[in-house]
Design a protein around this motif. Structure first.
Motif, short mmCIF file in Angstrom:
data_model
loop_
_atom_site.label_atom_id
_atom_site.label_comp_id
_atom_site.label_asym_id
_atom_site.label_seq_id
_atom_site.Cartn_x
_atom_site.Cartn_y
_atom_site.Cartn_z
N LEU A 30 0.83 -1.20 0.00
CA LEU A 30 0.00 0.00 0.00
C LEU A 30 0.87 1.25 0.00
N LEU A 31 1.91 1.26 0.82
CA LEU A 31 2.79 2.42 0.91
C LEU A 31 3.60 2.62 -0.37
N ARG A 32 4.03 1.53 -0.97
CA ARG A 32 4.81 1.63 -2.21
C ARG A 32 3.99 2.27 -3.33
N ALA A 33 2.68 2.09 -3.28
CA ALA A 33 1.82 2.58 -4.36
C ALA A 33 1.35 4.02 -4.14
N ARG A 34 1.66 4.60 -2.99
CA ARG A 34 1.16 5.94 -2.67
C ARG A 34 2.12 7.03 -3.12
N PRO A 35 1.59 8.15 -3.63
CA PRO A 35 2.44 9.29 -3.99
C PRO A 35 3.01 9.96 -2.74
N ASP A 36 4.08 10.70 -2.92
CA ASP A 36 4.71 11.36 -1.78
C ASP A 36 3.75 12.29 -1.04
N ALA A 37 2.82 12.90 -1.77
CA ALA A 37 1.90 13.83 -1.13
C ALA A 37 1.08 13.16 -0.03
N ASP A 38 0.79 11.87 -0.19
CA ASP A 38 -0.02 11.17 0.81
C ASP A 38 0.73 10.98 2.13
N PHE A 39 2.05 11.01 2.08
CA PHE A 39 2.83 10.84 3.30
C PHE A 39 2.77 12.10 4.18
N ALA A 40 2.26 13.19 3.64
CA ALA A 40 2.13 14.43 4.40
C ALA A 40 0.75 14.56 5.05
N THR A 49 2.24 13.31 10.95
CA THR A 49 1.81 12.93 9.61
C THR A 49 2.02 11.43 9.41
N VAL A 50 1.57 10.95 8.26
CA VAL A 50 1.83 9.55 7.91
C VAL A 50 3.33 9.27 7.93
N ARG A 51 4.10 10.17 7.37
CA ARG A 51 5.56 9.99 7.36
C ARG A 51 6.11 9.90 8.79
N ASP A 52 5.63 10.77 9.68
CA ASP A 52 6.10 10.74 11.08
C ASP A 52 5.77 9.40 11.74
N ARG A 86 15.48 10.99 10.86
CA ARG A 86 15.16 10.45 9.54
C ARG A 86 14.65 11.53 8.57
N ALA A 87 14.87 12.77 8.94
CA ALA A 87 14.34 13.89 8.14
C ALA A 87 14.93 13.95 6.74
N ASP A 88 16.19 13.49 6.57
CA ASP A 88 16.83 13.58 5.26
C ASP A 88 16.62 12.34 4.40
N ARG A 89 15.81 11.40 4.88
CA ARG A 89 15.54 10.19 4.10
C ARG A 89 14.30 10.38 3.24
N SER A 90 14.26 9.70 2.12
CA SER A 90 13.07 9.72 1.29
C SER A 90 11.97 8.89 1.94
N ASN A 91 10.75 9.10 1.51
CA ASN A 91 9.65 8.30 2.03
C ASN A 91 9.87 6.82 1.79
N GLN A 92 10.36 6.47 0.61
CA GLN A 92 10.58 5.06 0.30
C GLN A 92 11.73 4.47 1.10
N GLN A 93 12.71 5.27 1.49
CA GLN A 93 13.76 4.77 2.37
C GLN A 93 13.21 4.44 3.75
N ILE A 94 12.28 5.24 4.21
CA ILE A 94 11.63 4.95 5.49
C ILE A 94 10.82 3.67 5.37
N VAL A 95 10.12 3.50 4.25
CA VAL A 95 9.36 2.26 4.04
C VAL A 95 10.31 1.06 3.99
N ASP A 96 11.47 1.23 3.37
CA ASP A 96 12.47 0.15 3.33
C ASP A 96 12.85 -0.29 4.74
N VAL A 130 -2.33 4.82 9.71
CA VAL A 130 -1.94 5.18 8.34
C VAL A 130 -3.10 4.91 7.39
N ARG A 131 -3.71 3.73 7.49
CA ARG A 131 -4.84 3.43 6.62
C ARG A 131 -6.00 4.40 6.83
#
Length: 224
Positions: A30-40, A49-52, A86-96, A130-131
């Motif tokens: 689900l996270l892999r398929a979401r655009p970066d905007a959704d993490f905010a 936020t979702v990212r937090d 983790r502020a300098d990591r991409s959303n997908q790095q956090i998901v990793d 998150v969901r």
């Protein structure tokens, strides 16, 4: 969904790991398929936020995997530091990192004798956060619900929480939470399982239909 019979059982050391892996298999795609905007998007966790939420979850699991439990670990201040780191990591790095933690933490939690079982339950609840932020149906339900309920029953019993007899609309057998022995009859809950999870996690239940007697909502909050 109709879950399996849920009773208060002795500790199954593999249960938290199974919950994490089953949730990983649903949440990560689900996270892999979401655009970066959704993490905010903001979640039910105040100010997060979702990212937090995901950064907190991944950090907590990696701490478990690496046995890093310094003073103040899992405190609000520690959680904020983990997110900031983790502020300098991409959303997908956090998901990793989250995927790695959900895969590897089960063995460490199993070996901890119950001390860390609440981490797995908390991670599952945060996946629901998150969901919920994404507007996904069944945010605090899904395939992991029967295992989560079993874990919730044992954790509330082990922590001596208020005794609660729950008649769940979507589960075949009653669920018993908290201390099974005490003065007077247990509190009672009638409603669906996801709403009970929200109550026990201190999440909003606006618009939910349920009955609660013998206990206040705030007394059910396991994480408050």
């Amino acid at each position: 969904m109709t879950a399996d019979t849920v009773r208060t059982k002795e500790r199954d050391p593999g249960l938290p790991g199974r919950l994490l892996v089953s949730e990983r298999d649903v949440l990560v795609p689900l996270l892999r398929a979401r655009p970066d905007a959704d993490f905010a998007r903001y979640t039910a966790c105040p100010g997060w936020t979702v990212r937090d939420v995901l950064a907190h979850c991944s950090a907590a699991l990696i701490r478990v995997v690496e046995s890093r439990f310094e003073a103040g670990v899992f405190s609000p201040e520690c959680n904020d530091r983990d997110i900031a780191e983790r502020a300098d990591r991409s959303n997908q790095q956090i998901v990793d990192e989250l995927e790695r933690g959900m895969t590897d933490a089960g063995a460490a939690i199993a070996a901890a004798g119950g001390r860390l079982d609440g981490v797995a339950l908390g991670e599952w609840v945060h996946a629901g956060d998150v969901r919920d932020a994404f507007g996904e149906p069944g945010a605090y339900a899904g395939v992991g619900l029967p295992v989560a309920l079993e874990l919730l029953a044992r954790i509330t019993r082990d922590r001596g929480r208020v005794a609660l007899h729950a008649d769940l609309d979507d589960v075949d057998e009653p669920l018993v939470l908290g201390a099974v022995a005490g003065e007077g009859p247990p509190a009672r809950y009638i409603g669906d399982a996801a709403t009970l999870v929200r109550l026990c996690a201190g999440r909003p239940v606006v618009g939910a239909r349920y009955e609660l007697a013998g206990v206040r909502e705030a007394e059910l909050n396991l994480f408050g």
